[in-house]
Design a protein around this motif. Structure first.
Motif, PDB file in Angstrom:
ATOM      1  N   THR A  82       0.810  -1.227   0.000  1.00  0.00           N
ATOM      2  CA  THR A  82       0.000   0.000   0.000  1.00  0.00           C
ATOM      3  C   THR A  82       0.842   1.275   0.000  1.00  0.00           C
ATOM      4  N   ASP A  83       2.135   1.153  -0.251  1.00  0.00           N
ATOM      5  CA  ASP A  83       2.982   2.353  -0.230  1.00  0.00           C
ATOM      6  C   ASP A  83       3.376   2.799  -1.637  1.00  0.00           C
ATOM      7  N   HIS A  84       2.547   2.478  -2.616  1.00  0.00           N
ATOM      8  CA  HIS A  84       2.760   2.957  -3.982  1.00  0.00           C
ATOM      9  C   HIS A  84       1.871   4.174  -4.235  1.00  0.00           C
ATOM     10  N   HIS A  85       2.214   4.924  -5.274  1.00  0.00           N
ATOM     11  CA  HIS A  85       1.475   6.151  -5.570  1.00  0.00           C
ATOM     12  C   HIS A  85       1.181   6.246  -7.059  1.00  0.00           C
ATOM     13  N   ASP A  86       0.054   6.852  -7.376  1.00  0.00           N
ATOM     14  CA  ASP A  86      -0.290   7.052  -8.778  1.00  0.00           C
ATOM     15  C   ASP A  86       0.370   8.317  -9.305  1.00  0.00           C
ATOM     16  N   GLU A  87       0.059   8.692 -10.554  1.00  0.00           N
ATOM     17  CA  GLU A  87       0.709   9.848 -11.173  1.00  0.00           C
ATOM     18  C   GLU A  87       0.374  11.148 -10.464  1.00  0.00           C
ATOM     19  N   GLN A  88      -0.757  11.189  -9.780  1.00  0.00           N
ATOM     20  CA  GLN A  88      -1.147  12.399  -9.042  1.00  0.00           C
ATOM     21  C   GLN A  88      -0.584  12.416  -7.623  1.00  0.00           C
ATOM     22  N   GLY A  89       0.166  11.383  -7.266  1.00  0.00           N
ATOM     23  CA  GLY A  89       0.756  11.331  -5.933  1.00  0.00           C
ATOM     24  C   GLY A  89      -0.143  10.722  -4.887  1.00  0.00           C
ATOM     25  N   ASN A  90      -1.276  10.162  -5.287  1.00  0.00           N
ATOM     26  CA  ASN A  90      -2.185   9.533  -4.328  1.00  0.00           C
ATOM     27  C   ASN A  90      -1.725   8.112  -4.019  1.00  0.00           C
ATOM     28  N   GLN A  91      -1.765   7.761  -2.743  1.00  0.00           N
ATOM     29  CA  GLN A  91      -1.345   6.428  -2.325  1.00  0.00           C
ATOM     30  C   GLN A  91      -2.349   5.387  -2.816  1.00  0.00           C
ATOM     31  N   ILE A  92      -1.820   4.292  -3.368  1.00  0.00           N
ATOM     32  CA  ILE A  92      -2.688   3.243  -3.922  1.00  0.00           C
ATOM     33  C   ILE A  92      -2.140   1.872  -3.554  1.00  0.00           C
ATOM     34  N   PRO A  93      -3.000   0.850  -3.498  1.00  0.00           N
ATOM     35  CA  PRO A  93      -2.528  -0.520  -3.265  1.00  0.00           C
ATOM     36  C   PRO A  93      -2.081  -1.155  -4.583  1.00  0.00           C
ATOM     37  N   VAL A  94      -1.053  -1.977  -4.513  1.00  0.00           N
ATOM     38  CA  VAL A  94      -0.521  -2.648  -5.700  1.00  0.00           C
ATOM     39  C   VAL A  94      -0.275  -4.116  -5.361  1.00  0.00           C
ATOM     40  N   ALA A  95      -0.624  -5.006  -6.287  1.00  0.00           N
ATOM     41  CA  ALA A  95      -0.368  -6.437  -6.107  1.00  0.00           C
ATOM     42  C   ALA A  95       1.043  -6.759  -6.586  1.00  0.00           C
ATOM     43  N   VAL A  96       1.863  -7.332  -5.694  1.00  0.00           N
ATOM     44  CA  VAL A  96       3.226  -7.762  -6.031  1.00  0.00           C
ATOM     45  C   VAL A  96       3.222  -9.286  -6.046  1.00  0.00           C
ATOM     46  N   TYR A  97       3.389  -9.857  -7.234  1.00  0.00           N
ATOM     47  CA  TYR A  97       3.256 -11.304  -7.385  1.00  0.00           C
ATOM     48  C   TYR A  97       4.551 -12.011  -6.978  1.00  0.00           C
ATOM     49  N   GLY A  98       4.371 -13.250  -6.465  1.00  0.00           N
ATOM     50  CA  GLY A  98       5.527 -14.022  -6.049  1.00  0.00           C
ATOM     51  C   GLY A  98       5.186 -15.495  -5.934  1.00  0.00           C
ATOM     52  N   CYS A  99       6.162 -16.256  -5.443  1.00  0.00           N
ATOM     53  CA  CYS A  99       6.000 -17.692  -5.244  1.00  0.00           C
ATOM     54  C   CYS A  99       6.188 -18.008  -3.772  1.00  0.00           C
ATOM     55  N   ALA A 100       5.294 -18.853  -3.231  1.00  0.00           N
ATOM     56  CA  ALA A 100       5.337 -19.168  -1.800  1.00  0.00           C
ATOM     57  C   ALA A 100       6.577 -19.977  -1.428  1.00  0.00           C
ATOM     58  N   ASP A 101       7.116 -20.796  -2.372  1.00  0.00           N
ATOM     59  CA  ASP A 101       8.301 -21.609  -2.082  1.00  0.00           C
ATOM     60  C   ASP A 101       8.996 -21.875  -3.411  1.00  0.00           C
ATOM     61  N   PHE A 102       9.932 -21.014  -3.778  1.00  0.00           N
ATOM     62  CA  PHE A 102      10.530 -21.094  -5.113  1.00  0.00           C
ATOM     63  C   PHE A 102      11.352 -22.358  -5.300  1.00  0.00           C
ATOM     64  N   LEU A 103      12.010 -22.862  -4.238  1.00  0.00           N
ATOM     65  CA  LEU A 103      12.805 -24.085  -4.367  1.00  0.00           C
ATOM     66  C   LEU A 103      11.904 -25.297  -4.574  1.00  0.00           C
TER      67      LEU A 103
END
Length: 664
Positions: free
Chosen positions: A352-373
């Motif tokens: 939730t610490d990302h911002h749009d072009e107007q500087g408003n704070q927005i939520p962003v989904a950061v994709y990942g893997c629960a267990d890469f090995l």
């Protein structure tokens, strides 16, 4: 008899005579006329300056009778016309003049506390020794002044002067005076409010002047919070600070209230900006919560697993930007969310610490893997054919070829580790800079309201501050973009701050300026319009890369008394990204492989603290304990240009505010 009697209002419409003495053959008003107010200037007038008096024409018998009458006045209250009394020389020279608020109070209530004076037996004039400001304000208000008559001073001039100075010092010594506490004041005003009196009505009853309504509102607001009242009395906070603290406490945001108390104690220049930022954050938090809920529902509907823990930097779970599809893929091969969607470990963290072009704070989904090995992926920078940086074990019996192979493997791992460490360092730097920019942008946005409020207050002065003419001349000579744009747009910010109605024109602004009663006030308008032009041109970039005009503007208003916050002082002395990174990472910023940096497995160790350094109040329970430990900001509140302002202190607000709350 005391000098603080509850005296009835005596204004210029009263029929009360000049004194309360018994009748004599010589009219008292004749005596007062013998020593008019303009006999000598205030502050250095004495009865010895009067050379002639009607008393010279009296017989010895009449003079003796008059002196007997004056003897009877001693230790009584005499009501006198303030224009006829004389003011003795006084130790008070600063602020020795009438003021609007006191004059307004006297017009409504009269002078409630008697001044001290004596009768000059040679002229009949009353000489006031203590209470010159009450006399001066009574003259402006048109009220009589009660005089507690004292024995005339001794004839010995040395003794008389010593006695006068001592008495005047005692009269004005703040150590001997105790004002009502904020709690007592709040209780009194709450009792008045209980009779259905509105703040404006209470202000009128108490004759509090133009700012009376705001004062009453702030007191009543502060009185609603026990935390604010206790903090005010314990830490000597001012009324406005107490009212703001109460605002957050009453809203249920006690943590912010405690943080504000701490800021008021350790970095008061940041108080107004912090309060404004917290108000904005409170509204943003509600908006962000709604956006996060929408994003969560959208991802859940799409079948994406949402990881509850925060985005990790190590361990089995990794974000996709740190992984490649398989160990057999070339290092740094991209693993996209689309290609990873079929993996059993597929999911996302919501940041939730990302911002749009107007500087408003927005939520962003950061994709990942629960267990890469476990799911067959590899770290992006791991050597080819390997999932991480773990060396491949060799057989027990080693040959020369095996040793050579191990050396090559070690070199390969070392190179991969170095590349991974460098990439992780760049991530840390980017995170530090992003956090730095976000925090300072928020602080900058919050600083605008207090700064513009100060500009409005500047216009209330009677004359421009020292150095204003030179500042104006330099700005006009330079003729910068900000000034030109304000002229072209008819000073929109100035019109707003002057509370001109919507649709007001340049003619309305010109008409207001034309009514300036003095040359000093006209210069103030000139200064105000110029400052508003530069203020309107400031932006979020001003604290990072300020124009010369912005630096001159900030330096000027700080010099004229504006309590600039830390982020505003960056306009004068900007920080660089390199300085910020170095302050956070130290030597690691230059060499990511040193101790405390990236470990052999590529994980960040605890040796490099990314979060802001903190300062801890050693003993908050001691009201005078202001010792700080830990790191402070790179530059103090007082910038290098002028050295003014309190020292800035960085705060671990959560821990310290908890201590504040416990102490209160």
């Amino acid at each position: 008899m005391t000098s603080t009697l509850d005296l009835p209002t005596q204004c210029d419409t009263d029929d009360t005579t000049a004194t309360s003495s018994p009748d004599t053959d010589l009219n008292t008003s004749d005596l007062d006329g013998a020593a008019p107010a303009d006999a000598a200037p205030d502050g250095d007038t004495s009865s010895t300056d009067v050379k002639e008096s009607p008393l010279d024409e009296l017989s010895d018998e009449d003079r003796a009778a008059l002196h007997a009458r004056w003897d009877a006045e001693i230790d009584t209250i005499v009501r006198a016309d303030p224009h006829t009394v004389l003011l003795a020389e006084n130790v008070r020279t600063a602020d020795a003049e009438a003021d609007e608020d006191t004059t307004a109070n006297f017009k409504t209530h009269g002078v409630k506390t008697a001044v001290n004076g004596y009768r000059d037996y040679d002229t009949g004039a009353i000489v006031v020794t203590e209470g010159q400001r009450r006399v001066l304000n009574a003259r402006e208000a048109g009220c009589t002044v009660p005089v507690w008559m004292k024995t005339p001073p001794p004839a010995d001039e040395r003794k008389a002067t010593i006695e006068r100075i001592v008495n005047q010092f005692i009269e004005n010594d703040p150590a001997l005076r105790r004002s009502l506490t904020l709690s007592d004041t709040a209780r009194a005003l709450q009792q008045l409010a209980a009779f259905n009196l509105k703040p404006a009505g209470i202000a009128r009853k108490l004759a509090l002047g133009r700012q009376g309504k705001t004062y009453v509102e702030n007191v009543l607001r502060a009185g609603q919070s026990e935390l604010a009242l206790k903090a005010s009395e314990r830490y000597d906070l001012d009324l406005l600070q107490a009212a703001v603290i109460a605002e957050f406490d009453e809203a249920g945001d006690t943590d912010t209230a405690k943080e504000l108390i701490l800021t008021a104690r350790t970095a008061p220049n940041n108080f107004a900006q912090l309060a404004e930022r917290k108000r904005t954050e409170r509204a943003d938090k509600q908006r962000l919560a709604a956006l996060t809920e929408d994003l969560t529902e959208e991802m859940t509907a799409a079948g994406v697993t949402i990881f509850e823990q925060s985005l990790p930097d190590d361990g089995d779970a990794r974000s996709l930007d740190r992984l490649r599809p398989t160990p057999e893929d070339e290092p740094r091969t991209e693993l996209s969310a689309e290609n990873h969607a079929s993996c059993p470990g597929h999911g996302a963290w919501i940041e939730t610490d990302h911002h749009d072009e107007q500087g408003n704070q927005i939520p962003v989904a950061v994709y990942g893997c629960a267990d890469f090995l476990a799911h067959g992926h590899a770290l992006s920078y791991a050597p080819a054919g390997r999932a991480d940086f773990t060396p491949v074990p060799t057989s027990t019996g080693t040959s020369v070829d095996d040793e050579s192979s191990e050396d090559e493997q070690a070199d390969e791992v070392a190179v991969a580790r170095a590349a991974h460490a460098a990439a992780e360092l760049e991530r840390q730097k980017a995170r530090i800079i992003r956090k730095w920019v976000i925090q300072n942008n928020k602080d900058w946005d919050a600083s605008a309201a207090p700064r513009r409020k100060w500009l409005v207050g500047l216009l209330q002065r009677k004359t421009a501050p020292q150095g204003a003419q030179l500042f104006l001349a330099l700005q006009k000579a330079h003729g910068g973009y900000a000034l030109r744009r304000a002229f072209e747009r008819n000073h929109p910010l100035a019109m707003t701050l002057l509370y001109l109605p919507d649709g007001a024109t340049l003619a309305d602004l010109t008409s207001k300026v034309a009514k300036a009663p003095t040359a000093g006030k006209a210069t103030l308008y000139d200064l105000f319009l110029t400052l508003c032009a530069i203020e309107a041109d400031l932006s979020r970039n001003s604290w990072r890369s300020p124009w010369d005009s912005a630096q001159a503007y900030m330096a000027a208003i700080i010099g004229w008394g504006y309590p600039a916050s830390d982020v505003e002082r960056k306009v004068i002395d900007p920080e660089t990204e390199q300085e910020v990174i170095a302050a956070q990472l130290g030597d690691l910023a230059a060499d990511p492989t040193i101790d405390g940096g990236t470990t052999a497995e590529g994980d960040e160790s605890g040796g490099a603290e990314i979060d802001d350094p903190t300062a801890v109040v050693d003993d908050v329970d001691d009201a005078g304990a202001d010792e700080q430990t830990g790191a402070q900001t790179d530059h103090a509140d007082g910038d290098a240009a002028d050295g003014t302002g309190p020292e800035a202190v960085e705060q671990d607000t959560a821990a310290e505010a908890e201590l504040i709350g416990a102490a209160i």
